[in-house]
Design a protein around this motif. Structure first.
Motif, PDB file in Angstrom:
ATOM      1  N   ASP A   1      -1.881 -11.570 -27.457  1.00  0.00           N
ATOM      2  CA  ASP A   1      -1.601 -12.980 -27.764  1.00  0.00           C
ATOM      3  C   ASP A   1      -2.349 -13.909 -26.805  1.00  0.00           C
ATOM      4  N   ALA A   2      -2.366 -13.545 -25.523  1.00  0.00           N
ATOM      5  CA  ALA A   2      -2.989 -14.411 -24.516  1.00  0.00           C
ATOM      6  C   ALA A   2      -4.500 -14.511 -24.702  1.00  0.00           C
ATOM      7  N   LEU A   3      -5.126 -13.405 -25.131  1.00  0.00           N
ATOM      8  CA  LEU A   3      -6.584 -13.362 -25.238  1.00  0.00           C
ATOM      9  C   LEU A   3      -7.088 -13.462 -26.680  1.00  0.00           C
ATOM     10  N   THR A   4      -6.149 -13.637 -27.615  1.00  0.00           N
ATOM     11  CA  THR A   4      -6.485 -13.712 -29.047  1.00  0.00           C
ATOM     12  C   THR A   4      -7.267 -12.473 -29.472  1.00  0.00           C
ATOM     13  N   LEU A   5      -6.683 -11.322 -29.189  1.00  0.00           N
ATOM     14  CA  LEU A   5      -7.267 -10.042 -29.564  1.00  0.00           C
ATOM     15  C   LEU A   5      -6.253  -9.241 -30.366  1.00  0.00           C
ATOM     16  N   SER A   6      -6.703  -8.201 -31.024  1.00  0.00           N
ATOM     17  CA  SER A   6      -5.774  -7.285 -31.683  1.00  0.00           C
ATOM     18  C   SER A   6      -5.215  -6.329 -30.633  1.00  0.00           C
ATOM     19  N   GLU A   7      -4.052  -5.757 -30.907  1.00  0.00           N
ATOM     20  CA  GLU A   7      -3.475  -4.791 -29.965  1.00  0.00           C
ATOM     21  C   GLU A   7      -4.367  -3.562 -29.834  1.00  0.00           C
ATOM     22  N   ALA A   8      -5.032  -3.183 -30.918  1.00  0.00           N
ATOM     23  CA  ALA A   8      -5.939  -2.033 -30.865  1.00  0.00           C
ATOM     24  C   ALA A   8      -7.088  -2.298 -29.889  1.00  0.00           C
ATOM     25  N   THR A   9      -7.599  -3.534 -29.919  1.00  0.00           N
ATOM     26  CA  THR A   9      -8.684  -3.888 -28.992  1.00  0.00           C
ATOM     27  C   THR A   9      -8.193  -3.869 -27.548  1.00  0.00           C
ATOM     28  N   VAL A  10      -6.979  -4.377 -27.333  1.00  0.00           N
ATOM     29  CA  VAL A  10      -6.413  -4.355 -25.980  1.00  0.00           C
ATOM     30  C   VAL A  10      -6.259  -2.919 -25.501  1.00  0.00           C
ATOM     31  N   LYS A  11      -5.758  -2.045 -26.357  1.00  0.00           N
ATOM     32  CA  LYS A  11      -5.599  -0.637 -25.980  1.00  0.00           C
ATOM     33  C   LYS A  11      -6.943  -0.021 -25.627  1.00  0.00           C
ATOM     34  N   ALA A  12      -7.981  -0.397 -26.355  1.00  0.00           N
ATOM     35  CA  ALA A  12      -9.317   0.121 -26.062  1.00  0.00           C
ATOM     36  C   ALA A  12      -9.792  -0.364 -24.696  1.00  0.00           C
ATOM     37  N   HIS A  13      -9.537  -1.638 -24.384  1.00  0.00           N
ATOM     38  CA  HIS A  13      -9.920  -2.176 -23.074  1.00  0.00           C
ATOM     39  C   HIS A  13      -9.157  -1.470 -21.952  1.00  0.00           C
ATOM     40  N   VAL A  14      -7.876  -1.227 -22.162  1.00  0.00           N
ATOM     41  CA  VAL A  14      -7.079  -0.525 -21.146  1.00  0.00           C
ATOM     42  C   VAL A  14      -7.632   0.874 -20.927  1.00  0.00           C
ATOM     43  N   GLY A  15      -8.012   1.538 -22.009  1.00  0.00           N
ATOM     44  CA  GLY A  15      -8.597   2.876 -21.892  1.00  0.00           C
ATOM     45  C   GLY A  15      -9.884   2.861 -21.089  1.00  0.00           C
ATOM     46  N   ARG A  16     -10.705   1.824 -21.308  1.00  0.00           N
ATOM     47  CA  ARG A  16     -11.956   1.720 -20.544  1.00  0.00           C
ATOM     48  C   ARG A  16     -11.689   1.413 -19.075  1.00  0.00           C
ATOM     49  N   LEU A  17     -10.640   0.614 -18.808  1.00  0.00           N
ATOM     50  CA  LEU A  17     -10.261   0.353 -17.418  1.00  0.00           C
ATOM     51  C   LEU A  17      -9.881   1.655 -16.708  1.00  0.00           C
ATOM     52  N   LEU A  18      -9.099   2.468 -17.376  1.00  0.00           N
ATOM     53  CA  LEU A  18      -8.692   3.746 -16.785  1.00  0.00           C
ATOM     54  C   LEU A  18      -9.905   4.616 -16.480  1.00  0.00           C
ATOM     55  N   ALA A  19     -10.852   4.643 -17.405  1.00  0.00           N
ATOM     56  CA  ALA A  19     -12.039   5.480 -17.214  1.00  0.00           C
ATOM     57  C   ALA A  19     -12.934   4.943 -16.104  1.00  0.00           C
ATOM     58  N   LYS A  20     -13.202   3.640 -16.127  1.00  0.00           N
ATOM     59  CA  LYS A  20     -14.125   3.065 -15.144  1.00  0.00           C
ATOM     60  C   LYS A  20     -13.550   3.067 -13.726  1.00  0.00           C
TER      61      LYS A  20
END
Length: 228
Positions: free
Chosen positions: A181-200
């Motif tokens: 809601d804060a970033l005007t993204l889909s939850e799927a996109t947020v989950k993908a970003h979180v996954g990339r954070l974990l990896a990086k």
């Protein structure tokens, strides 16, 4: 799939209570009980449980050091710490050691079972609201970013601008829905970003993202979310 659990607690009555709760579940198996951290490390290696339900204050070896040894050994077991709020500083140390989350010892039985399954599935079990209260309690104990590692370190440089925004919001204890809601993204996109954070950032789970954000100064001292 049945989840195997190792109980670690130096209080036999508490351990018995948790065993009775878990053995009543058709998809949870208690594979052993340890009375101190040293036993927990040895039994994790021998029994290979999916989840270790870990007490903090114990004789011989405490739960924090036992958690660190289990995680550093490369064991696939996930550690779920049991504590009370007057032990917040120990919980923080346990999360830094690699624990996948924590529960209070008065956790309702249904929530305990749900948390065990979540941890076994690779998720953290610290709810966003609890994360915010926990971080508030830890702020006085956190290193000052001015005297710690620079924000311009290699790990943070690997993040995109959007990933930095997601990192900050996860650090504030926001859920995926709130971040979307804060970033005007889909939850799927947020989950993908979180996954990339974990990896990086080479982190295990969402809890460690929160710890990372505060330790590196992404969330400044006194700059709190304010939501409950």
């Amino acid at each position: 799939m049945t989840v195997s659990v190792l109980l670690v607690d130096d209080q036999p009555l508490l351990s018995l209570g948790f065993r009775l709760i878990l053995e009543a579940q058709p998809d949870v198996t208690v594979v052993g009980e340890a009375g101190d951290g040293a036993q927990a490390v040895a039994m994790t290696r021998a029994l290979r449980p999916a989840v270790v339900l870990m007490d903090v204050r114990m004789p011989v070896l405490d739960g924090i050091e036992a958690t660190r040894l289990i995680v550093d050994s490369g064991s696939p077991a996930r550690v779920l710490v049991l504590t009370t709020f007057d032990l917040d500083e120990y919980v923080y140390a346990a999360l830094r050691a690699g624990a996948s989350g924590f529960l209070l010892k008065d956790v309702p039985p249904a929530d305990l079972v749900t948390a065990i399954h979540a941890v076994a599935g690779g998720h953290a079990v610290v709810a966003p609201a609890v994360t915010r209260r926990l971080i508030d309690a830890f702020l006085p104990h956190l290193p000052d970013p001015a005297t710690g590692r620079s924000l311009a370190d290699e790990a943070l440089h690997r993040l995109t601008g959007r990933e930095r925004e997601v990192l900050e919001l996860v650090g504030r204890g926001r859920s995926n829905t709130e971040i979307a809601d804060a970033l005007t993204l889909s939850e799927a996109t947020v989950k993908a970003h979180v996954g990339r954070l974990l990896a990086k950032l080479r982190l295990r789970d969402r809890v460690q993202i929160v710890v990372f954000a505060y330790e590196r100064g992404v969330i400044a001292r006194g700059d709190r979310d304010g939501t409950a």
